[in-house]
Design a protein around this motif. Structure first.
Motif, PDB file in Angstrom:
ATOM      1  N   THR A  69       2.338   0.389   0.457  1.00 33.67           N
ATOM      2  CA  THR A  69       1.765   0.075  -0.787  1.00 33.67           C
ATOM      3  C   THR A  69       2.424  -1.412  -1.156  1.00 33.67           C
ATOM      4  O   THR A  69       1.817  -1.807  -2.164  1.00 33.67           O
ATOM      5  CB  THR A  69       2.003   0.824  -1.967  1.00 33.67           C
ATOM      6  OG1 THR A  69       3.565   0.940  -2.190  1.00 33.67           O
ATOM      7  CG2 THR A  69       1.657   2.418  -1.668  1.00 33.67           C
ATOM      8  N   ASP A  70       3.593  -1.919  -0.469  1.00 40.68           N
ATOM      9  CA  ASP A  70       4.193  -2.968  -1.008  1.00 40.68           C
ATOM     10  C   ASP A  70       4.662  -3.027  -2.516  1.00 40.68           C
ATOM     11  O   ASP A  70       4.951  -3.858  -3.007  1.00 40.68           O
ATOM     12  CB  ASP A  70       3.175  -4.315  -0.893  1.00 40.68           C
ATOM     13  CG  ASP A  70       4.024  -5.378  -0.833  1.00 40.68           C
ATOM     14  OD1 ASP A  70       3.414  -6.520  -1.325  1.00 40.68           O
ATOM     15  OD2 ASP A  70       5.258  -5.272  -0.251  1.00 40.68           O
ATOM     16  N   LYS A  71       4.821  -1.775  -2.952  1.00 40.54           N
ATOM     17  CA  LYS A  71       5.693  -1.602  -4.198  1.00 40.54           C
ATOM     18  C   LYS A  71       6.771  -0.465  -4.282  1.00 40.54           C
ATOM     19  O   LYS A  71       6.717   0.134  -3.314  1.00 40.54           O
ATOM     20  CB  LYS A  71       4.380  -0.951  -5.186  1.00 40.54           C
ATOM     21  CG  LYS A  71       3.107  -1.715  -5.478  1.00 40.54           C
ATOM     22  CD  LYS A  71       2.125  -1.049  -6.294  1.00 40.54           C
ATOM     23  CE  LYS A  71       0.636  -1.910  -6.528  1.00 40.54           C
ATOM     24  NZ  LYS A  71      -0.069  -1.335  -7.404  1.00 40.54           N
ATOM     25  N   TYR A  72       7.579  -0.831  -5.293  1.00 34.35           N
ATOM     26  CA  TYR A  72       8.902   0.152  -5.041  1.00 34.35           C
ATOM     27  C   TYR A  72       8.528   1.369  -6.051  1.00 34.35           C
ATOM     28  O   TYR A  72       8.286   1.434  -7.199  1.00 34.35           O
ATOM     29  CB  TYR A  72       9.722  -0.865  -5.569  1.00 34.35           C
ATOM     30  CG  TYR A  72      10.244  -1.958  -4.838  1.00 34.35           C
ATOM     31  CD1 TYR A  72       9.856  -3.171  -5.356  1.00 34.35           C
ATOM     32  CD2 TYR A  72      10.941  -1.888  -3.634  1.00 34.35           C
ATOM     33  CE1 TYR A  72      10.286  -4.483  -4.897  1.00 34.35           C
ATOM     34  CE2 TYR A  72      11.352  -2.817  -3.084  1.00 34.35           C
ATOM     35  CZ  TYR A  72      11.093  -4.327  -3.318  1.00 34.35           C
ATOM     36  OH  TYR A  72      11.329  -5.179  -2.750  1.00 34.35           O
ATOM     37  N   TYR A  73       8.770   2.557  -5.190  1.00 33.50           N
ATOM     38  CA  TYR A  73       8.741   3.772  -5.899  1.00 33.50           C
ATOM     39  C   TYR A  73      10.120   4.585  -5.441  1.00 33.50           C
ATOM     40  O   TYR A  73      10.622   4.468  -4.336  1.00 33.50           O
ATOM     41  CB  TYR A  73       7.409   4.574  -5.358  1.00 33.50           C
ATOM     42  CG  TYR A  73       6.453   4.287  -5.789  1.00 33.50           C
ATOM     43  CD1 TYR A  73       5.677   4.967  -7.161  1.00 33.50           C
ATOM     44  CD2 TYR A  73       5.715   3.170  -5.443  1.00 33.50           C
ATOM     45  CE1 TYR A  73       4.355   4.499  -7.733  1.00 33.50           C
ATOM     46  CE2 TYR A  73       4.307   2.844  -6.133  1.00 33.50           C
ATOM     47  CZ  TYR A  73       3.935   3.470  -7.173  1.00 33.50           C
ATOM     48  OH  TYR A  73       2.554   3.326  -7.964  1.00 33.50           O
ATOM     49  N   LEU A  74      10.571   5.583  -6.466  1.00 35.20           N
ATOM     50  CA  LEU A  74      11.468   6.472  -6.132  1.00 35.20           C
ATOM     51  C   LEU A  74      10.940   7.739  -5.982  1.00 35.20           C
ATOM     52  O   LEU A  74      10.043   8.281  -6.700  1.00 35.20           O
ATOM     53  CB  LEU A  74      12.470   6.386  -7.040  1.00 35.20           C
ATOM     54  CG  LEU A  74      13.434   5.086  -7.414  1.00 35.20           C
ATOM     55  CD1 LEU A  74      12.904   3.901  -7.900  1.00 35.20           C
ATOM     56  CD2 LEU A  74      14.658   5.648  -8.106  1.00 35.20           C
ATOM     57  N   LYS A  75      11.527   8.225  -4.734  1.00 37.66           N
ATOM     58  CA  LYS A  75      11.348   9.766  -4.600  1.00 37.66           C
ATOM     59  C   LYS A  75      12.078  10.476  -5.464  1.00 37.66           C
ATOM     60  O   LYS A  75      13.423  10.427  -5.253  1.00 37.66           O
ATOM     61  CB  LYS A  75      11.235  10.309  -3.304  1.00 37.66           C
ATOM     62  CG  LYS A  75      10.545  11.739  -2.970  1.00 37.66           C
ATOM     63  CD  LYS A  75      10.377  11.756  -1.487  1.00 37.66           C
ATOM     64  CE  LYS A  75       9.420  12.816  -1.324  1.00 37.66           C
ATOM     65  NZ  LYS A  75       9.222  13.080   0.337  1.00 37.66           N
ATOM     66  N   LYS A  76      11.759  11.595  -6.350  1.00 34.66           N
ATOM     67  CA  LYS A  76      12.694  12.003  -7.465  1.00 34.66           C
ATOM     68  C   LYS A  76      13.691  12.855  -6.759  1.00 34.66           C
ATOM     69  O   LYS A  76      14.792  13.014  -7.097  1.00 34.66           O
ATOM     70  CB  LYS A  76      11.842  12.750  -8.526  1.00 34.66           C
ATOM     71  CG  LYS A  76      10.943  11.729  -9.077  1.00 34.66           C
ATOM     72  CD  LYS A  76      10.036  12.910 -10.166  1.00 34.66           C
ATOM     73  CE  LYS A  76       9.352  12.085 -11.105  1.00 34.66           C
ATOM     74  NZ  LYS A  76       8.358  12.986 -11.879  1.00 34.66           N
TER      75      LYS A  76
END
Length: 298
Positions: A69-76
């Motif tokens: 996605t070219d976006k920063y996400y955190l896996k909880k």
């Protein structure tokens, strides 16, 4: 009180008719509180991600999502293992009691079991359901598919407590049924002779199973708020007893304390997690006990 905290309170959950929504609200309220607490970071699997915000730990970034996605996400949370669980529910008539709380002991136990089932399925842990009174009434084998949650909730929502119970006999049956080492989550008021129950718990432990015993009493059974001359009726035996509540309170509370202490002490010896609950207590206590137990063992 914030919305997430409210959805952990039994008196609020009582206003939600559907059991699936009750479970969802309890778990989401719990997770929101967990995220803001020192316990954030338990190795528990959930499918949800959230966007990165300044100050988050970079080691929690999900680089697979970033690559796509070219976006920063955190896996909880991150899972490290799977654990087979059984929700074991006491259907005795005594579980139908409430004095002044919104939920009966049974309704409280059902909400708690539903929330734990929701939690386990979202961790991709196989979970099953066993119900009993004087014998095993229903047994749903453990599955980890999302459809299992709907099956569990449908069964739970149609349960009604009635009649007498034989906790010890049924737990021996459960021990014989379980083929692989599992986590057994037992929900009962334990209003029976404790020695046979303890022997059946040892039988379960002997098979290599882990046990969390949720001892669920009504708030009035724990605090004895009665005044004056009161007539009590045994809901299972229908025997009646008239007492002076004020004169009886001290002896009753001492006996209850000894009863709970017996279970606490003997369960500790057998490495069984004993969790005393009453129907006024927020559900997050039980969910935290589950996560602590899972973290400790795995």
């Amino acid at each position: 009180m914030g919305t997430t905290e409210r959805y952990l309170r039994p008196e609020v959950i009582r206003q939600v008719a559907r059991l699936d929504l009750r479970a969802k609200f309890i778990v989401e309220g719990f997770l929101a509180g967990l995220h803001a607490s020192p316990f954030h970071g338990f190795s528990v699997e959930f499918s949800e991600h959230r966007k990165y915000v300044a100050g988050d730990d970079l080691k929690d970034l999900d680089w697979n999502v970033y690559a796509k996605t070219d976006k920063y996400y955190l896996k909880k949370f991150q899972a490290e293992t799977n654990l087979t669980g059984y929700l074991v529910m006491d259907l005795s008539a005594s579980m139908a009691y409430t004095y002044r709380q919104e939920l009966t002991k049974f309704e409280y136990a059902i909400c708690l079991a539903a929330a734990l089932g929701y939690l386990m399925i979202h961790q991709q842990d196989p979970v099953g359901l066993i119900t009993f009174d004087k014998r095993i009434q229903a047994s749903l084998p453990p599955r980890s598919k999302r459809t299992q949650l709907g099956t569990i909730l449908a069964l739970l929502s149609n349960l009604k407590p009635s009649g007498q119970t034989d906790v010890a006999h049924c737990l021996h049956q459960v021990a014989a049924m379980i083929r692989t080492k599992s986590l057994v989550l037992l929900f009962s008021d334990l209003l029976t002779d404790p020695q046979p129950v303890l022997q059946s718990l040892h039988h379960l432990r002997h098979g290599g199973n882990e046990i969390i015993l949720f001892h669920i009493l009504d708030e009035a059974e724990v605090h004895f708020p009665f005044e004056g001359v009161i007539e009590f009726e045994d809901i299972e035996e229908h025997a009646q007893l008239t007492i002076d509540a004020r004169g009886m309170r001290a002896d009753y509370l001492q006996s209850l304390g000894e009863f709970r202490e017996f279970y606490r002490r003997e369960c500790a010896k057998a490495n069984i997690d004993y969790v005393p609950m009453d129907t006024s207590i927020s559900f997050d206590k039980a969910l935290m006990e589950y996560l602590l137990s899972r973290q400790k063992r795995f």
